[in-house]
Motif scaffolding. Structure first.
Motif, PDB file in Angstrom:
ATOM      1  N   TRP A 141      66.832 -38.098  43.155  1.00  0.00           N
ATOM      2  CA  TRP A 141      66.662 -39.226  44.087  1.00  0.00           C
ATOM      3  C   TRP A 141      65.305 -39.189  44.779  1.00  0.00           C
ATOM      4  N   LEU A 145      62.444 -42.138  44.713  1.00  0.00           N
ATOM      5  CA  LEU A 145      61.842 -42.772  45.890  1.00  0.00           C
ATOM      6  C   LEU A 145      60.326 -42.751  45.811  1.00  0.00           C
ATOM      7  N   ALA A 150      63.364 -47.146  46.976  1.00  0.00           N
ATOM      8  CA  ALA A 150      64.810 -47.286  46.778  1.00  0.00           C
ATOM      9  C   ALA A 150      65.171 -48.455  45.874  1.00  0.00           C
ATOM     10  N   GLY A 155      65.019 -46.270  41.453  1.00  0.00           N
ATOM     11  CA  GLY A 155      65.874 -46.250  42.631  1.00  0.00           C
ATOM     12  C   GLY A 155      67.141 -47.060  42.462  1.00  0.00           C
TER      13      GLY A 155
END
Length: 255
Positions: A141, A145, A150, A155
């Protein structure tokens, strides 16, 4: 030994991905991970059924357990011995529910290592180049980013996984609250059934949401395993424990 194991597992993943490639194309490796997870869960399903029978048997023993606590009071050693004898007499194992989870851990760690190691068997790990849409299966994650934010191409994949996990966690939370309300632990007057049980009872239904953190920090391949396994668990438990839950109307009446 471990190098050979990881190499064999990498070959299995590549073989499964090759079989699924005509259908899933660029996402074939991700599909292979989901299929592998489903096969692991299917393999341990008999143990899950056995664990469900054990937990139902323990639920039936609650009145006897409360009587033992009343009888032995603060004598913890005598209480422990009496509880063990009760479990042995009724052929109930208090650890039965842990077995399915424990047997899944090796598969998770194999995937974690496979998609976080730059080399496997002395060769470059080609699986790290495989993706789910735009997100690398070896990435996480934080990296997503850093490459578009996101709502970037990477994302969005994680947002979809987070949405699935949140939905499953909410389902588990509501179901566990209903189950705990239907089968409260009875304790002698003025005593806790088990020290700290009250606090634990409030915290346990929230554990499913911890999966959101796991999905965010592990490689995407391992996150797919976690999401698939968590979803399987929710459906499996809803089926195996459906007779332990009262109808919502019954709970509302009792309240």
């Amino acid at each position: 030994m471990f190098t050979s194991l990881f190499s064999a597992f990498a070959s299995l993943a590549e073989h499964l991905a090759g079989l699924l490639e005509p259908v899933f194309h660029g996402a074939s490796t991700a599909a292979a991970i989901v299929l592998f997870t489903a096969l692991v869960r299917l393999a341990v399903h008999p143990l899950s059924r056995q664990a469900a029978r054990g937990q139902k048997a323990q639920a039936k023993l609650r009145p006897q357990m409360a009587a033992l606590r009343e009888k032995h009071g603060k004598d913890s050693k005598a209480l422990q011995k009496a509880v063990m004898e009760l479990h042995a007499a009724e052929k109930v194992s208090p650890l039965a529910g842990c077995l399915p989870s424990l047997l899944q851990m090796p598969a998770f760690f194999l995937l974690y290592h496979l998609f976080s190691s730059p080399q496997i068997g002395g060769k470059a790990n080609g699986l790290l180049d495989h993706t789910l849409f735009a997100a690398p299966l070896g990435g996480n994650w934080t990296e997503a980013l850093a490459h578009g934010g996101a709502f970037g191409a990477r994302g969005i994949v994680y947002l979809a996984l987070f949405a699935v996990v949140a939905a499953v966690a909410t389902f588990n939370y509501r179901r566990m609250k209903r189950q705990m309300a239907a089968t409260p632990v009875v304790a002698p007057a003025g005593q806790d059934a088990v020290p700290g049980m009250a606090a634990m009872s409030k915290f346990m239904p929230l554990l499913s949401f911890a999966t959101l953190f796991t999905v965010g920090v592990v490689p995407l391949a391992a996150a797919l395993y976690v999401v698939t396994s968590t979803t399987w668990s929710a459906v499996e438990r809803a089926f195996l424990y459906k007779d332990m839950l009262p109808a919502p109307a019954a709970l509302a009446t009792a309240a």
